[in-house]
Design a protein around this motif. Structure first.
Motif, mmCIF file in Angstrom:
data_model
loop_
_atom_site.group_PDB
_atom_site.id
_atom_site.type_symbol
_atom_site.label_atom_id
_atom_site.label_comp_id
_atom_site.label_asym_id
_atom_site.label_seq_id
_atom_site.Cartn_x
_atom_site.Cartn_y
_atom_site.Cartn_z
ATOM 1 N N TYR A 1 0.849 -1.242 -0.084
ATOM 2 C CA TYR A 1 -0.020 0.069 0.027
ATOM 3 C C TYR A 1 1.027 1.178 -0.263
ATOM 4 C CZ TYR A 1 1.222 1.131 5.094
ATOM 5 O OH TYR A 1 1.912 1.401 5.921
ATOM 6 N N ARG A 2 0.376 2.500 -0.518
ATOM 7 C CA ARG A 2 0.813 3.773 -0.504
ATOM 8 C C ARG A 2 -0.335 4.654 -0.308
ATOM 9 N NH1 ARG A 2 5.930 4.162 -4.494
ATOM 10 N NH2 ARG A 2 6.584 1.755 -4.717
ATOM 11 N N ILE A 3 0.029 5.458 0.761
ATOM 12 C CA ILE A 3 -0.960 6.689 1.109
ATOM 13 C C ILE A 3 -0.357 7.979 1.297
ATOM 14 C CG2 ILE A 3 -2.479 7.440 2.833
ATOM 15 C CD1 ILE A 3 -2.874 4.494 3.686
ATOM 16 N N GLY A 4 -0.785 9.003 0.397
ATOM 17 C CA GLY A 4 -0.238 10.360 0.736
ATOM 18 C C GLY A 4 -0.767 10.812 1.817
ATOM 19 N N ILE A 5 0.041 11.537 2.882
ATOM 20 C CA ILE A 5 -0.861 12.161 3.957
ATOM 21 C C ILE A 5 -0.101 13.394 4.185
ATOM 22 C CG2 ILE A 5 -0.883 9.986 5.000
ATOM 23 C CD1 ILE A 5 1.784 10.929 7.115
ATOM 24 N N ASP A 6 -0.762 14.377 4.714
ATOM 25 C CA ASP A 6 -0.241 15.758 4.999
ATOM 26 C C ASP A 6 0.940 15.759 6.056
ATOM 27 O OD1 ASP A 6 0.304 18.589 6.056
ATOM 28 O OD2 ASP A 6 -1.635 19.007 5.260
ATOM 29 N N ALA A 7 2.039 16.263 5.596
ATOM 30 C CA ALA A 7 3.012 16.413 6.480
ATOM 31 C C ALA A 7 2.930 17.010 7.966
ATOM 32 C CB ALA A 7 4.202 16.975 5.658
ATOM 33 N N LYS A 8 1.911 17.798 8.067
ATOM 34 C CA LYS A 8 1.887 18.302 9.213
ATOM 35 C C LYS A 8 0.916 17.784 10.248
ATOM 36 C CE LYS A 8 3.270 22.910 7.885
ATOM 37 N NZ LYS A 8 2.964 24.340 7.534
ATOM 38 N N GLU A 9 0.191 16.504 9.757
ATOM 39 C CA GLU A 9 -0.962 16.051 10.474
ATOM 40 C C GLU A 9 -0.748 14.841 11.024
ATOM 41 O OE1 GLU A 9 -3.845 17.487 11.086
ATOM 42 O OE2 GLU A 9 -3.306 19.280 9.806
ATOM 43 N N LYS A 10 -1.630 14.195 11.999
ATOM 44 C CA LYS A 10 -1.370 12.957 12.842
ATOM 45 C C LYS A 10 -2.308 12.135 12.333
ATOM 46 C CE LYS A 10 -0.136 12.902 16.836
ATOM 47 N NZ LYS A 10 0.001 13.185 18.523
ATOM 48 N N TYR A 11 -1.997 10.730 11.932
ATOM 49 C CA TYR A 11 -3.170 9.836 11.489
ATOM 50 C C TYR A 11 -3.201 8.687 12.187
ATOM 51 C CZ TYR A 11 -3.084 12.922 7.181
ATOM 52 O OH TYR A 11 -3.371 13.857 6.355
ATOM 53 N N GLU A 12 -4.191 8.008 12.273
ATOM 54 C CA GLU A 12 -4.472 6.854 13.048
ATOM 55 C C GLU A 12 -4.603 5.937 11.802
ATOM 56 O OE1 GLU A 12 -4.432 3.931 15.711
ATOM 57 O OE2 GLU A 12 -3.942 6.050 16.090
ATOM 58 N N LEU A 13 -4.081 4.738 11.218
ATOM 59 C CA LEU A 13 -4.285 3.913 10.458
ATOM 60 C C LEU A 13 -4.884 2.554 10.916
ATOM 61 C CD1 LEU A 13 -1.043 4.121 8.054
ATOM 62 C CD2 LEU A 13 -3.075 5.419 8.096
ATOM 63 N N ARG A 14 -5.878 2.054 10.333
ATOM 64 C CA ARG A 14 -6.458 0.945 10.799
ATOM 65 C C ARG A 14 -6.447 -0.079 9.513
ATOM 66 N NH1 ARG A 14 -6.540 0.805 15.899
ATOM 67 N NH2 ARG A 14 -7.673 -1.237 15.797
ATOM 68 N N VAL A 15 -6.041 -1.133 9.856
ATOM 69 C CA VAL A 15 -5.775 -2.313 8.937
ATOM 70 C C VAL A 15 -6.755 -3.607 9.059
ATOM 71 C CG1 VAL A 15 -4.041 -3.727 7.582
ATOM 72 C CG2 VAL A 15 -3.224 -1.557 8.706
ATOM 73 N N ALA A 16 -7.334 -3.795 7.900
ATOM 74 C CA ALA A 16 -8.240 -4.988 8.219
ATOM 75 C C ALA A 16 -8.171 -6.005 7.015
ATOM 76 C CB ALA A 16 -9.763 -4.610 8.246
ATOM 77 N N ALA A 17 -8.327 -7.342 7.186
ATOM 78 C CA ALA A 17 -8.090 -8.264 6.108
ATOM 79 C C ALA A 17 -9.129 -9.477 6.533
ATOM 80 C CB ALA A 17 -6.794 -8.824 5.957
#
Length: 411
Positions: free
Chosen positions: A249-265
């Motif tokens: 996977y590849r995701i573009g995120i804002d350099a100044k923000e904080k993210y919570e990634l959730r992964v499901a399969a």
């Protein structure tokens, strides 16, 4: 001129034309892409442009073809066969992987709009062309980045596009037979103090909106094989999803923000991680791999983000995200039964620790049942300090032993 000389002459002319107009790569290899229904047919490098020929193919145009889950429902509303629409974002860029500042702007597009949308009918194919600034010679792998998907839409992002674009050969110094005399240097006047002008608003905006690429692979924690997965995250109040059939996977995120990634399969217990650009220690790209535990009888799965009041069994609000994920897993797999296990460190009375761990496990069970999970599917048990992960010496080691886990008892 004999036939052999003529052939040599023609080949020489053809080669010079080929070099003049650049390289052409038919059906370039693409390592990963966000939309299966758009493909790159050809990349042509001219003196001025990087020309990319693409094709949009609506669902139903080829055997086994299907849109991603987020677009399947309502993509073409009933009784509105022409309701689908496509466009190309004018801010689309080409990037050199790993170097976000090495980018090439979109110049124009043909047969697809960039300022509004174009309606497409079910089963329709659309061939279109995008002209970008010329890739620097030597860049033979690049990313096509349209942007981050918004609810109800999917951006067309392609990662790891392989093309023919060799670097320019250096001049052979051995062939240089004459030297140009170097004139004597004149004394230079004293340097004047220069004032650095303010950056234009466009440059400021671009820096403020700098995108950092997060990439990685989702693996089976037991076999270490990649698994098909879905990565979701929240950005400015919108929940966005990226699906990957390969596990990459590849995701573009804002350099100044904080993210919570959730992964499901499917068939695995999901996980998550908090991501910020600062984790890269100054690097442009972040790499974050995930390891998912398969849902199988006997598997023990830790619930790391469950918190209680100190020396109590009352759940804290910070536990909600982890517990809701467990609820969702139980709802998605109604045949699964589990045993919630509570554990403590070895500080204090052993009997009281066992009772505390049992009550904490019971609190988790009650949370699940209030969310609609049948209590017959859940057992709660406390082990106190009898099953430590590590020897309880330092505070850090004791913290690892204070935990809640669940074991799959039936499936």
């Amino acid at each position: 001129m004999n036939l052999r000389s003529l052939l040599v002459f023609v080949c020489t002319i053809g080669l010079s034309l080929h070099q003049s107009f650049g390289q052409i790569t038919e059906a370039p290899r693409v390592e990963e892409q966000s939309a299966e229904y758009v493909k790159i047919k050809r990349v042509e490098l001219t003196d001025k442009y990087t020309v990319i020929y693409l094709q949009f193919a609506d669902k139903g145009t080829q055997p086994g073809f299907s849109l991603p889950p987020e677009l399947q429902d309502g993509y073409f509303p009933k009784n509105k066969p022409d309701a689908g629409s496509i466009w190309l974002d004018p801010d689309t860029r080409l990037f050199k992987p790993g170097e976000i500042n090495v980018k090439f702007k979109l110049i124009r597009a043909e047969n697809i709009p960039t300022e509004h949308t174009k309606k497409v009918s079910p089963g329709e194919k659309v061939d279109f062309v995008a002209y970008f600034e010329r890739l620097s010679p030597g860049i033979e792998v690049f990313d096509f980045y349209e942007g981050r998907s918004k609810p109800g839409t999917t951006s067309w992002n392609f990662y790891g596009i392989h093309i023919k674009n060799p670097a320019k050969k250096a001049l052979n110094k051995a062939n240089v037979t004459t030297k140009t005399p170097v004139p004597a240097k004149k004394a230079l006047p004293a340097k004047k103090e220069t004032v650095v002008p303010e950056k234009p608003d466009a440059v400021k905006k671009e820096e403020e909106e700098m995108i950092v690429m997060v990439k990685g692979t989702v693996y089976n924690a037991r076999t270490k094989e990649p698994v098909s997965a879905r990565i979701s995250y929240v950005e400015k109040g919108d929940t966005l999803q990226v699906s990957s059939s390969s596990g990459n996977y590849r995701i573009g995120i804002d350099a100044k923000e904080k993210y919570e990634l959730r992964v499901a399969a499917k068939g695995y217990y999901g996980t998550g991680a908090e991501i910020t650009a600062l984790d890269s220690a100054g690097k442009i790209n972040l790499t974050k791999d995930f390891y998912l535990i398969p849902l199988a009888v006997g598997e023990t799965i830790s619930l790391p983000n469950i918190y209680f009041e100190t020396s109590q069994f009352t759940l804290l609000p910070e536990s909600a995200a982890e517990l809701n994920q467990l609820v969702q897993m139980m709802k998605n797999n109604p045949e699964i039964g589990i045993r919630i296990e509570g554990h403590t460190d070895n500080v204090g009375d052993a009997d009281k620790n066992i009772e505390l761990s049992r009550k904490r496990a019971q609190s988790v069970k009650e949370f699940l049942t209030k969310k609609g999970i049948d209590e017959k599917r859940i057992e709660a048990k406390g082990y106190g300090a009898t099953r430590p992960l590590v020897k309880s010496g330092s505070e850090e080691e004791r913290r690892k032993n204070r935990r809640v886990e669940f074991v799959i008892t039936e499936i």
